[in-house]
Enzyme design. Sequence first.
Site, short mmCIF file in Angstrom:
data_model
loop_
_atom_site.label_atom_id
_atom_site.label_comp_id
_atom_site.label_asym_id
_atom_site.label_seq_id
_atom_site.Cartn_x
_atom_site.Cartn_y
_atom_site.Cartn_z
N SER A 333 0.83 -1.20 0.00
CA SER A 333 0.00 0.00 0.00
C SER A 333 0.87 1.25 0.00
O SER A 333 0.62 2.21 -0.72
CB SER A 333 -0.91 0.00 1.22
OG SER A 333 -1.62 1.22 1.31
N TRP A 336 2.30 1.63 -3.31
CA TRP A 336 1.27 2.07 -4.26
C TRP A 336 1.15 3.59 -4.23
O TRP A 336 0.91 4.23 -5.25
CB TRP A 336 -0.07 1.41 -3.90
CG TRP A 336 -1.21 1.79 -4.81
CD1 TRP A 336 -1.61 1.12 -5.92
CD2 TRP A 336 -2.09 2.91 -4.67
NE1 TRP A 336 -2.69 1.76 -6.50
CE2 TRP A 336 -3.01 2.86 -5.75
CE3 TRP A 336 -2.22 3.96 -3.76
CZ2 TRP A 336 -4.02 3.81 -5.93
CZ3 TRP A 336 -3.22 4.90 -3.94
CH2 TRP A 336 -4.12 4.81 -5.03
N HIS A 337 1.31 4.15 -3.05
CA HIS A 337 1.14 5.60 -2.91
C HIS A 337 2.27 6.39 -3.52
O HIS A 337 2.08 7.55 -3.88
CB HIS A 337 0.98 5.99 -1.44
CG HIS A 337 -0.38 5.76 -0.90
ND1 HIS A 337 -0.82 4.52 -0.49
CD2 HIS A 337 -1.42 6.60 -0.73
CE1 HIS A 337 -2.07 4.61 -0.08
NE2 HIS A 337 -2.48 5.86 -0.21
N GLY A 338 3.42 5.80 -3.62
CA GLY A 338 4.51 6.58 -4.19
C GLY A 338 5.77 5.78 -4.38
O GLY A 338 6.02 4.83 -3.64
N PHE A 505 -0.55 8.99 -8.57
CA PHE A 505 -0.53 7.62 -8.08
C PHE A 505 -1.11 6.68 -9.11
O PHE A 505 -1.88 7.08 -9.96
CB PHE A 505 -1.33 7.51 -6.78
CG PHE A 505 -0.76 8.37 -5.69
CD1 PHE A 505 -1.53 9.37 -5.11
CD2 PHE A 505 0.54 8.23 -5.29
CE1 PHE A 505 -0.99 10.17 -4.12
CE2 PHE A 505 1.09 9.05 -4.29
CZ PHE A 505 0.31 10.02 -3.71
#
Lengths: 505, 476
Positions: A333, A336-338, A505
């Site tokens: 996660s 996924w955000h960066g 994103f």
Amino acid sequence: MQFNSIDFMIFFPVVLAIYFIIPKKLRSIWLLLASYYFYMSWSAKYALLIGGSTVITYISAIIIGSMSKKEQESEAKEGKHGLKKATLLLCIIINLGILALFKYGNFAIESLNSVLGLLHINLIERRFNFLLPVGISFYTFQALGYIIDVYRDEVEVEKNFIRYALFVSFFPQLVAGPIERSKNLLTQMKNIENIKLFNAKRCTSGAILMVWGLFLKMVIADRVSLLVDNVFGNFRMLGSTELILGAVGFTLQIYCDFASYSTIAIGAARIMGFDLMENFNAPYFARSIKDFWSRWHISLSTWFKDYLYIPLGGNRKGKARKYLNLLIVFLVSGLWHGAAWSFVAWGLIHGLMQIIGELMQKPRAWVRDKMSIKTDCMSYKLMETIVTFSLVTFAWIFFRADSIKDAGLYICRIFARPTPWLITNGGIFNLGLDRVEFNILLIGLVLLLLVDLVRYNKAMTLDAYLFEQNLWFEWFVILGLIAMIFIFGQYGPAFDAKQFIYFQF
Amino acid sequence: MKKSIIRITAFIILLGLMLTGLNKIYSFKYSDGIAQHQVFDEQKKNTVDMLILGSSHAFVNFNNGTLYDEYGITSFNYGASAQYIWNTYFDLKEALKTQKPELIVLDAYGLTFDEEYTEEAKLIKSAYGMKWSKNKYDNIVESFGGENVKTLLWDYGRYHSRYRDLNKGDFIDPYGSLDIYYNWYNDDWKGQYLFYWTNPVEIKDYNDYDKEELLAPRAEEYYRKILKLAKDENIPIAVVVVPYELNHYEMGKYLTAEEISKEYDADFLNANLILDEIGLDETEHFYDPAHMNAKGSAVFSSYMGKYYKEKYNLSDRRNDPKYDSFKRNADYTRQFIKDGEIFTAENMKSVASLLNDSAYMVAVATEGECVTDEDTVGFILGEIGIDSPMSKGIWLVDGGKLMWSSQDGDEKYLMEGGHDFLLTYNSQDEVGDIYFDNNLANHKVANGVSFLIYDKETGIINCMAINSDYEFQIIQ
């Protein structure tokens, strides 16, 4: 084009007007064209990527679907099942591969170079020279969710390419969510020709949500960002008060920024007759980190739960495996955000906080019991909420800082450089927001608090709550919000239009 | 369904009213450019006989009051400061929608600019006062060379954030001001800025100068467009270079402009070359190197009015009630100039008698050790209308008549012209305070006399004092 741009203010009414008057059979095509136009306004060439992802998942679903059918019909299931799985895996690899290349390519090169650099090896010099396609993480996950659902026989294969392409590219939620499920949105799209568009209550509800979303973005998020950018940009020269304000400011900024997009998306979709899933549910009223994740970016957290956590085993294989699965999910996660280690750290912190929270359940219960601490009272719930908010804010520092090292320094300075006098001597008004702007921000935050309180206590969104009130109050609130957007909104040449944080994103 | 339609319609109406109100409050209220455009739109159709276009050289130096008083010429100064010639072109197009003047006077200063496009701030002044139309759209799009011209097209996006700058003028009295430097606006304003003060200038003699300079391509293009438009509309156009401290480069441009004007049978007058003939005094009639003061504008306009009247046989609109607003503006301008005489006087004795006039309400207070027995002070007070005053105190005179003094009581309040005036006197300390609109007006000198002068005709309030420690020098 951003939702708070003049371009969108022209685009949306035009799309809507035509959508309302064209023959029902053309609705899907029209929305598809509008969605691609919307996406291409960011960058025309990246429409090829979303188109490619759409085609790949569409074909893969048909193949998987046909294999499922044959599987049911024939007794030779194993072969078919193997092919099914292979098709699914191939589809996932291709889509995630594209995502990895565009989003993590340079990150991987930089990370590899860092490691090799320790050994004085200079292996890779060139970096990928392309911009991250807007919304790639969102539509990729949305498409993958569909293909996995097809594989699991949870949804029917969508054979209508136009309809499927619209599902992947539907413009209100295309670039920053909510990440929709085929069971929800695609099912509604199958019924597009039967939607009764001229529904005053539904349209009003959608419009109220759009106004509220614009308020969150333009009055609160973009305003507080002036303080946050200043504090995080100069944190080495600042003390505890400023740094805490900056961290809390970012906590509010990311919520208002992200929630605004989702709210506008839900509102716009609702006007067009679609109900998107809820993405935020008063997250800062959460009383634990676990509770927080049931309220924050709900579409992503449920996606990870359904398509990663549960396939990994979830909590069905013992506590140790459960915690490992949790960590994996939160690490992914974070990634996924960066494409940066600070995002991974942020994810890791949340994973650890959940694990620790669970491990501490029994000891906490013991302490409560020994000290006769009441739990069913406002003070206890408030304490839980404040503690959770503080932990979440702490983690956000890693999300916002340029690096893990910077985040660490930031946190150290909070303790090493106390500056409490700034609260009373007016020093806080030199951080990017003067007294007037601070007051406007506070008014905005009070309104946000009230709306989220209603959400938390009554499980009602703003539109539903207003419908329960008298008409004069409903109009007073809506007109008041519009007035505040027009007067205090951060737009126009005097201010830089703030990118929605989650667009990259 | 019907109920929904009614509700939606009612809501949209409310929303429209709210946004219109907000727009009205937040819109820019510059009296430079924006005000001229907005007030011009309010003029009765076909009442402007002399349309004066261009930069501040036009709207400061042409005195609408003088033109009316002496020749009955109804004129309007329609421009913005440092206006580029293409913006002037769009101004002309806009003006011709509602007016058919007998003469267009074009200030040539805009021809001296070499830039290709208008900067934001100047474009706002030149365009934002216009009503929305294709002409306004063209004005903005063709003038602005920067990126994102569409951000300029939505006015509200530019000024919505003015909430911390809002003041009285944004809610009521949009162009009124208590600042004597800017209070030339009146209900019948015709676009002129009026300055009281004098600063000597030095205008070089270019009578023998003959080196032409090319106009910038864009400037020439729009100059020709203006001349052609006037010709097509059958309206005479006169190009004028208003007296100012020009340089040789600008002079060269004017020589070229003069040659071009001949192609369109347009009159061209460089007034810098005939200062003596006009009667302008470089030490008395200028406010700064580019603008005349009110007195200078009257002298200049007296000459130009005669020149244009004779050449173009302009109509005399005096005694025609249709043009009464021009008369009222002329009255205001005259009174404004008279105020200027008082407010810029170096010696109070020489102007005190002017205050003995029905237009003026004057509050007077002694300061410190200064007493009215002093010859100078006694003379001044006597001229104003205060005879045999007590030694120290505070007085209120209206139209030369004494209305109240501190002998009558400790406090006097009155409301006049929408302003609050309060005079208080502490007889023990022998200190008087003069307030207007909750502002303390006196105590500018330790010893002397303070005056608050309110002109009931122009609405201008000025606070002055004479300093008895420095030979009764006037302090503003």
